[in-house]
Design a protein around this motif. Structure first.
Motif, PDB file in Angstrom:
ATOM      1  N   VAL A 220       0.837  -1.201   0.000  1.00 15.71           N
ATOM      2  CA  VAL A 220       0.000   0.000   0.000  1.00 15.71           C
ATOM      3  C   VAL A 220       0.871   1.250   0.000  1.00 15.71           C
ATOM      4  CG1 VAL A 220      -1.788   1.272   1.251  1.00 15.71           C
ATOM      5  CG2 VAL A 220      -1.838  -1.225   1.212  1.00 15.71           C
ATOM      6  N   VAL A 221       1.939   1.227   0.790  1.00 16.80           N
ATOM      7  CA  VAL A 221       2.856   2.363   0.826  1.00 16.80           C
ATOM      8  C   VAL A 221       3.553   2.533  -0.519  1.00 16.80           C
ATOM      9  CG1 VAL A 221       4.889   3.340   1.959  1.00 16.80           C
ATOM     10  CG2 VAL A 221       3.201   2.059   3.297  1.00 16.80           C
ATOM     11  N   SER A 222       3.982   1.423  -1.105  1.00 18.95           N
ATOM     12  CA  SER A 222       4.660   1.493  -2.404  1.00 18.95           C
ATOM     13  C   SER A 222       3.726   2.023  -3.477  1.00 18.95           C
ATOM     14  CB  SER A 222       5.170   0.097  -2.796  1.00 18.95           C
ATOM     15  OG  SER A 222       6.107  -0.390  -1.855  1.00 18.95           O
ATOM     16  N   ALA A 223       2.476   1.602  -3.445  1.00 19.89           N
ATOM     17  CA  ALA A 223       1.508   2.096  -4.428  1.00 19.89           C
ATOM     18  C   ALA A 223       1.278   3.588  -4.262  1.00 19.89           C
ATOM     19  CB  ALA A 223       0.192   1.337  -4.270  1.00 19.89           C
ATOM     20  N   SER A 224       1.236   4.057  -3.027  1.00 19.88           N
ATOM     21  CA  SER A 224       1.047   5.492  -2.782  1.00 19.88           C
ATOM     22  C   SER A 224       2.229   6.294  -3.301  1.00 19.88           C
ATOM     23  CB  SER A 224       0.861   5.742  -1.281  1.00 19.88           C
ATOM     24  OG  SER A 224      -0.264   5.032  -0.791  1.00 19.88           O
ATOM     25  N   ARG A 225       3.432   5.778  -3.087  1.00 18.71           N
ATOM     26  CA  ARG A 225       4.620   6.469  -3.599  1.00 18.71           C
ATOM     27  C   ARG A 225       4.631   6.471  -5.117  1.00 18.71           C
ATOM     28  NH1 ARG A 225       9.914   4.756  -0.204  1.00 18.71           N
ATOM     29  NH2 ARG A 225      10.666   6.615  -1.274  1.00 18.71           N
ATOM     30  N   ALA A 226       4.188   5.375  -5.721  1.00 24.35           N
ATOM     31  CA  ALA A 226       4.156   5.294  -7.189  1.00 24.35           C
ATOM     32  C   ALA A 226       3.161   6.289  -7.779  1.00 24.35           C
ATOM     33  CB  ALA A 226       3.809   3.882  -7.620  1.00 24.35           C
ATOM     34  N   MET A 227       2.098   6.593  -7.032  1.00 23.48           N
ATOM     35  CA  MET A 227       1.095   7.551  -7.513  1.00 23.48           C
ATOM     36  C   MET A 227       1.480   8.994  -7.212  1.00 23.48           C
ATOM     37  SD  MET A 227      -2.564   5.671  -6.819  1.00 23.48           S
ATOM     38  CE  MET A 227      -2.249   5.337  -5.090  1.00 23.48           C
ATOM     39  N   GLY A 228       2.664   9.194  -6.635  1.00 21.84           N
ATOM     40  CA  GLY A 228       3.161  10.547  -6.429  1.00 21.84           C
ATOM     41  C   GLY A 228       2.790  11.174  -5.103  1.00 21.84           C
ATOM     42  N   ALA A 229       2.361  10.376  -4.145  1.00 17.40           N
ATOM     43  CA  ALA A 229       2.007  10.926  -2.835  1.00 17.40           C
ATOM     44  C   ALA A 229       3.266  11.396  -2.116  1.00 17.40           C
ATOM     45  CB  ALA A 229       1.287   9.871  -1.994  1.00 17.40           C
ATOM     46  N   SER A 230       3.159  12.512  -1.407  1.00 16.29           N
ATOM     47  CA  SER A 230       4.293  13.032  -0.649  1.00 16.29           C
ATOM     48  C   SER A 230       4.478  12.225   0.635  1.00 16.29           C
ATOM     49  CB  SER A 230       4.069  14.508  -0.304  1.00 16.29           C
ATOM     50  OG  SER A 230       2.944  14.655   0.550  1.00 16.29           O
ATOM     51  N   ARG A 231       5.599  12.435   1.307  1.00  9.78           N
ATOM     52  CA  ARG A 231       5.846  11.730   2.569  1.00  9.78           C
ATOM     53  C   ARG A 231       4.769  12.058   3.596  1.00  9.78           C
ATOM     54  NH1 ARG A 231      11.221  13.449   1.310  1.00  9.78           N
ATOM     55  NH2 ARG A 231      12.586  11.694   0.776  1.00  9.78           N
ATOM     56  N   ARG A 232       4.393  13.327   3.667  1.00  6.26           N
ATOM     57  CA  ARG A 232       3.363  13.723   4.633  1.00  6.26           C
ATOM     58  C   ARG A 232       2.043  13.043   4.334  1.00  6.26           C
ATOM     59  NH1 ARG A 232       2.457  20.027   5.510  1.00  6.26           N
ATOM     60  NH2 ARG A 232       4.621  19.750   6.214  1.00  6.26           N
ATOM     61  N   GLN A 233       1.687  12.979   3.050  1.00  6.91           N
ATOM     62  CA  GLN A 233       0.435  12.321   2.677  1.00  6.91           C
ATOM     63  C   GLN A 233       0.470  10.828   2.994  1.00  6.91           C
ATOM     64  OE1 GLN A 233       0.367  13.540  -1.455  1.00  6.91           O
ATOM     65  NE2 GLN A 233      -1.251  15.051  -1.058  1.00  6.91           N
ATOM     66  N   ILE A 234       1.622  10.195   2.798  1.00  3.75           N
ATOM     67  CA  ILE A 234       1.741   8.765   3.087  1.00  3.75           C
ATOM     68  C   ILE A 234       1.589   8.521   4.587  1.00  3.75           C
ATOM     69  CG2 ILE A 234       3.325   6.802   3.077  1.00  3.75           C
ATOM     70  CD1 ILE A 234       4.449   7.854   0.440  1.00  3.75           C
ATOM     71  N   VAL A 235       2.206   9.389   5.387  1.00  2.00           N
ATOM     72  CA  VAL A 235       2.115   9.223   6.839  1.00  2.00           C
ATOM     73  C   VAL A 235       0.683   9.400   7.322  1.00  2.00           C
ATOM     74  CG1 VAL A 235       2.798  10.190   9.063  1.00  2.00           C
ATOM     75  CG2 VAL A 235       4.506   9.873   7.265  1.00  2.00           C
ATOM     76  N   TRP A 236       0.041  10.507   6.885  1.00  2.00           N
ATOM     77  CA  TRP A 236      -1.298  10.829   7.400  1.00  2.00           C
ATOM     78  C   TRP A 236      -2.399   9.972   6.780  1.00  2.00           C
ATOM     79  CZ3 TRP A 236      -2.369  13.543  11.582  1.00  2.00           C
ATOM     80  CH2 TRP A 236      -1.420  14.445  12.060  1.00  2.00           C
ATOM     81  N   LYS A 237      -2.323   9.740   5.477  1.00  3.71           N
ATOM     82  CA  LYS A 237      -3.434   9.097   4.783  1.00  3.71           C
ATOM     83  C   LYS A 237      -3.250   7.602   4.549  1.00  3.71           C
ATOM     84  CE  LYS A 237      -4.869  13.335   2.427  1.00  3.71           C
ATOM     85  NZ  LYS A 237      -5.210  13.968   1.119  1.00  3.71           N
ATOM     86  N   VAL A 238      -2.032   7.110   4.774  1.00  7.81           N
ATOM     87  CA  VAL A 238      -1.791   5.677   4.568  1.00  7.81           C
ATOM     88  C   VAL A 238      -1.391   5.002   5.882  1.00  7.81           C
ATOM     89  CG1 VAL A 238      -0.465   3.942   3.335  1.00  7.81           C
ATOM     90  CG2 VAL A 238      -1.143   6.047   2.172  1.00  7.81           C
TER      91      VAL A 238
END
Length: 213
Positions: free
Chosen positions: A115-133
């Protein structure tokens, strides 16, 4: 007896809600940093991770009664006194933050890496990954860990009565132990058991609701 029991319960609640709030914020922050700075994390930094891990391990290795006495100078510097309900909050928070930080770290590590890798692949920022993932996916585990921490804080707050921290522990020691008033001791034990059961039931309910997909 009812008046002094209500007063002690009020002091225990005061210690609990303040220390729980500060522990939840501080422990979660430390837990997130442990995950982010680990090897393979979003912000890998081995020195920071090792220092944080060492601090957390030291905090968890000290029995609370020893920690409470050891940081009396710090408590006096922060509060201005080492006696009373407000002063007891300082060692409660210092002792509980490392405890919850490890629980929070464990919950965050259980989030599916895909899930984290998919979020990074879609261009999510570190802050977005922390808060939303990470935090969103780990909510059931975080709540369960906080429930365990609050119950531990109840035990800590009772031990704080040994050094004049107030609350049910102080009442049980001054009346139930030193004055041999068994009825007050029993009342304190019953109230603590009921309080723990209620918190555990509430925590389990929140975990079940957050676990729904």
């Amino acid at each position: 007896m009812s008046e002094i029991l209500i007063q002690a319960l009020r002091e225990t609640f005061q210690m609990l809600w303040v220390s729980t709030l500060l522990t939840a914020v501080g422990g979660l922050l430390v837990g997130v940093l442990l995950v982010l700075t680990d090897r393979g994390g979003l912000l890998p930094c081995t020195p920071v991770n090792r220092v944080l891990g060492l601090i957390v391990n030291i905090g968890r290795s000290l029995p609370f009664i020893i920690l409470m006495v050891a940081i009396l100078p710090f408590t006096r510097a922060v509060i201005g006194t080492t006696i009373g309900t407000t002063a007891a909050i300082v060692p409660l928070v210092v002792g509980a933050i490392p405890f919850y930080a490890r629980l929070a770290e464990t919950s965050l590590r259980e989030v599916d890496p895909a899930v984290v890798s998919a979020s990074r692949a879609m261009g999510a920022s570190r802050r977005q990954i922390v808060w939303k993932v990470l935090l969103r996916e780990a909510r059931p585990g975080l709540v369960a860990g906080l429930t365990v921490t609050v119950i531990a804080l109840i035990g800590y707050s009772a031990m704080a009565g040994a050094v004049g921290g107030g609350g049910l522990g102080d009442l049980a020691i001054r009346y139930g132990y030193q004055r041999f008033e068994t009825d007050i001791m029993i009342a304190c034990v019953v109230v603590l058991i009921v309080l723990v059961q209620l918190i555990q039931m509430l925590g389990d309910l929140l975990v079940r609701r957050l676990s729904h997909r």
